[in-house]
Motif scaffolding. Structure first.
Motif, PDB file in Angstrom:
ATOM      1  N   ALA A  75       0.876  -1.031  -0.189  1.00 18.39           N
ATOM      2  CA  ALA A  75      -0.038   0.000  -0.101  1.00 18.39           C
ATOM      3  C   ALA A  75       0.906   1.098  -0.037  1.00 18.39           C
ATOM      4  CB  ALA A  75      -1.050   0.024   1.106  1.00 18.39           C
ATOM      5  N   PHE A  76       1.935   1.306   0.698  1.00 20.77           N
ATOM      6  CA  PHE A  76       2.869   2.430   0.774  1.00 20.77           C
ATOM      7  C   PHE A  76       3.662   2.548  -0.454  1.00 20.77           C
ATOM      8  CE2 PHE A  76       7.100   3.938   1.638  1.00 20.77           C
ATOM      9  CZ  PHE A  76       6.906   5.474   1.987  1.00 20.77           C
ATOM     10  N   ALA A  77       3.922   1.609  -1.078  1.00 24.15           N
ATOM     11  CA  ALA A  77       4.516   1.823  -2.471  1.00 24.15           C
ATOM     12  C   ALA A  77       3.571   2.208  -3.488  1.00 24.15           C
ATOM     13  CB  ALA A  77       5.219   0.409  -2.913  1.00 24.15           C
ATOM     14  N   ARG A  78       2.605   1.962  -3.322  1.00 24.29           N
ATOM     15  CA  ARG A  78       1.410   2.324  -4.331  1.00 24.29           C
ATOM     16  C   ARG A  78       1.108   3.848  -3.981  1.00 24.29           C
ATOM     17  NH1 ARG A  78      -2.576  -2.624  -4.498  1.00 24.29           N
ATOM     18  NH2 ARG A  78      -1.827  -3.944  -6.643  1.00 24.29           N
ATOM     19  N   ALA A  79       1.011   3.960  -2.915  1.00 25.79           N
ATOM     20  CA  ALA A  79       0.657   5.601  -2.327  1.00 25.79           C
ATOM     21  C   ALA A  79       1.763   6.282  -2.771  1.00 25.79           C
ATOM     22  CB  ALA A  79       0.460   5.618  -0.831  1.00 25.79           C
ATOM     23  N   ALA A 138       7.129  -7.053  -6.114  1.00 22.82           N
ATOM     24  CA  ALA A 138       7.491  -7.390  -7.447  1.00 22.82           C
ATOM     25  C   ALA A 138       6.235  -7.711  -8.334  1.00 22.82           C
ATOM     26  CB  ALA A 138       8.325  -8.587  -7.323  1.00 22.82           C
ATOM     27  N   GLU A 139       5.191  -7.924  -7.874  1.00 18.55           N
ATOM     28  CA  GLU A 139       4.202  -8.597  -8.623  1.00 18.55           C
ATOM     29  C   GLU A 139       3.115  -7.310  -8.970  1.00 18.55           C
ATOM     30  OE1 GLU A 139       0.060 -11.689  -8.377  1.00 18.55           O
ATOM     31  OE2 GLU A 139       1.954 -11.812  -6.769  1.00 18.55           O
ATOM     32  N   ALA A 140       2.891  -6.456  -7.812  1.00 19.20           N
ATOM     33  CA  ALA A 140       1.952  -5.498  -7.917  1.00 19.20           C
ATOM     34  C   ALA A 140       2.427  -4.025  -8.000  1.00 19.20           C
ATOM     35  CB  ALA A 140       0.828  -5.695  -6.608  1.00 19.20           C
ATOM     36  N   ALA A 141       3.627  -3.731  -7.687  1.00 21.76           N
ATOM     37  CA  ALA A 141       4.176  -2.371  -7.795  1.00 21.76           C
ATOM     38  C   ALA A 141       5.762  -2.640  -8.611  1.00 21.76           C
ATOM     39  CB  ALA A 141       4.204  -2.151  -6.474  1.00 21.76           C
ATOM     40  N   GLY A 142       5.833  -3.403  -9.400  1.00 23.25           N
ATOM     41  CA  GLY A 142       7.198  -3.460  -9.680  1.00 23.25           C
ATOM     42  C   GLY A 142       7.079  -2.473 -10.805  1.00 23.25           C
ATOM     43  N   PRO A 143       8.522  -2.484 -11.495  1.00 20.31           N
ATOM     44  CA  PRO A 143       9.556  -3.532 -11.252  1.00 20.31           C
ATOM     45  C   PRO A 143      10.402  -3.136  -9.835  1.00 20.31           C
ATOM     46  CG  PRO A 143      10.510  -1.475 -12.854  1.00 20.31           C
ATOM     47  CD  PRO A 143       8.788  -1.328 -12.562  1.00 20.31           C
TER      48      PRO A 143
END
Length: 527
Positions: free
Chosen positions: A314-318, A479-484
């Motif tokens: 969630a943090f990576a996407r935010a 890796a799957e949802a916020a990659g590369p």
């Protein structure tokens, strides 16, 4: 049949590094240089307060961390005390009045090294005399001292003078930092004289104690400020020396620019957050993006004693979303991956005043130009501007560019300062500061545990860099949802993460401070 052997990824570290926390009930100073932190502690012991300690530490860093900050730099600070409204001290970058965008023609190429701006002829926006913006650090330190300090100017400057007279130690870390800038330092006579004896960066002795870099006229300049006051840097003999060197070097910075330089206090940007109020820095900083991340993270999983794989995702996407907005709307003045070198210091005193200060020369060793008459290593703040005309951060005379600094103070439900923190590291600052704040205030970690918790870095709208020590399930989710995804070490070099530090004051008055675990010189010291 020969063995088919694929070599593993190379690791530079085969040890576990820990950084001790400091604990006490009076004053505390945290800095990326222990010697500079000691200067702050000396102010507290002499009867000074957090403002005196912060100013003494910042000036000491001019001698101890010339690759990060100094008299030729700029910065922002947050200040809060019990019973007083939190405020921002803005001594950020301002372009000289004579800045002429046509003096920075583009080559038509994009930089092929760490910088990803369109290339300017001769890299004149990155190093050399045309890269200077107005050096406002001294104005900022002076404003903090004038409004909140207690001790005489001469006392506050005494440790910095002593350190400048002694010189900068030539240990492995210093010489590594100098070597990284040597190819440009050699282009400027006084810089080469100080940092490249015999034309080469020195190496520390194989045995025994290291020697010292003699820092030119820096100690003399500090002594002049101690005698004449901080404004001498802008209107007195020091200003005359700076202006003369700038004129002879062909810089755009003038005596009029120096005389007009002022720092300013602004109301902090105060945001309610998880039972506290987080006071973000006003002005052209990372605060709007930080605030957006705070809002996007409200619905994250805050249960447990540390971030879950879901929280990290969630943090990576935010942050990716917030940076997409920042880059499209606000613009950005620092290329991802640039060798930004900044310092952060955090201070509290026995009465509860807290200061969180981030100050910088921008690139490592700034413009790489040491002015011979004053010993001041100048910033390369023109690089904060996008060299393309018509962009949000395009160059213009007297303009303030957007920066990534993010000093923060959080107050408790009663409005009392409880946490102060910040970080160095350019675009990486925001992610580091938010995670450290979340670890301590959101998950209830002890600051020492928080400083050693593996982090992720997201400093753009795409991709994630993650500490390879994170749990495999977290790495897989990212890796799957916020990659590369790049899983890398947290090391001294390469510098893959920002360097945060923090002081927390508990309900019982106990102070706990900690510095970045991987910064070799950093330290938290209790009075």
């Amino acid at each position: 049949m020969p063995l088919n052997y694929d070599p593993p990824a190379h690791l530079t570290q085969h040890w576990q590094v820990t950084k001790p926390a400091a604990r006490g009930r009076r004053g505390m100073v945290v800095s990326q240089s222990r010697d500079a932190a000691l200067a702050g502690i000396a102010m507290l012991e002499a009867g000074g307060n957090a403002a005196d300690a912060a100013v003494a530490t910042a000036f000491a860093l001019a001698a101890m961390e010339p690759w990060n900050s100094g008299l030729g730099g700029i910065g922002f600070a947050q200040v809060a005390a019990p019973g007083q409204a939190a405020e921002t001290l803005d001594f950020g970058p301002v372009a000289p009045a004579g800045l002429d965008p046509s003096a920075f023609p583009l080559t038509g190429r994009v930089k092929s090294d760490l910088f990803t701006w369109p290339e300017v002829e001769g890299d004149r926006n990155i190093h050399g005399p045309l890269s200077f913006v107005i050096p406002s650090s001294v104005a900022g330190y002076a404003a903090l001292h004038a409004k909140h300090g207690k001790l005489p100017v001469a006392d506050v400057l005494a440790p910095a003078i002593a350190l400048a007279r002694r010189g900068l130690p030539q240990d492995w870390f210093t010489t590594l930092k100098v070597a990284n800038s040597a190819s440009v330092l050699r282009l400027y006579a006084e810089s080469a004289r100080i940092y490249l004896p015999n034309g080469l960066p020195p190496v520390p002795p194989y045995q025994g104690a290291p020697g010292y870099f003699r820092l030119g006229a820096l100690a003399d300049t500090l002594e002049q400020l101690a005698r004449r006051g901080f404004r001498d840097f802008y209107e007195g003999e020091v200003a005359q020396a700076i202006a003369a060197d700038c004129r002879e070097a062909g810089a755009l910075l003038t005596a009029a620019d120096l005389a007009a330089c002022r720092a300013r206090f602004l109301p902090a940007v105060s945001v309610p957050w998880r039972g506290r109020t987080v006071h973000l820095s006003n002005g052209l900083t990372a605060a709007p993006t930080f605030r957006r991340v705070m809002a996007l993270m409200e619905a994250a999983d805050w249960s447990g004693k540390e971030p879950s794989p879901g929280w990290n995702l969630a943090f990576a996407r935010a942050v990716q979303g917030a940076y997409a907005e920042r880059l499209s709307g606000l613009g950005d003045a620092e290329p991802k991956g640039a060798d930004s070198c900044t310092t952060h210091l955090t201070v509290c005193d026995a009465e509860g005043m807290m200061v969180s200060m981030t100050t910088t020369l921008l690139s490592s060793m700034g413009s790489r130009v040491v002015l011979p008459r004053s010993g001041v290593l100048m910033n390369n703040g023109v690089m904060w501007f996008d060299p393309r005309p018509g962009t949000p951060n395009a160059m213009a005379p007297g303009k303030r560019p957007l920066t990534n600094m993010s000093p923060v103070i959080a107050t408790d439900a009663a409005g009392v300062p409880a946490i102060a923190l910040g970080a160095s590291g350019g675009r990486r600052i925001l992610a580091a500061v938010f995670q450290m704040l979340s670890f301590v205030a959101g998950f209830g970690m002890d600051p020492a545990q928080a400083a050693h918790q593996p982090r992720i870095d997201v400093s753009g709208p795409e991709g994630v860099m993650a500490d390879a020590r994170l749990a495999p399930e977290s790495l897989a989710a990212l890796a799957e949802a916020a990659g590369p995804l790049q899983a890398v070490e947290h090391a001294v070099l390469p510098v893959n993460y920002a360097c945060p530090n923090l002081i927390a004051i508990g309900p019982d008055g106990m102070r706990t401070g900690v510095s970045d675990a991987m910064s070799p010189w950093s330290a938290a010291l209790a009075q």
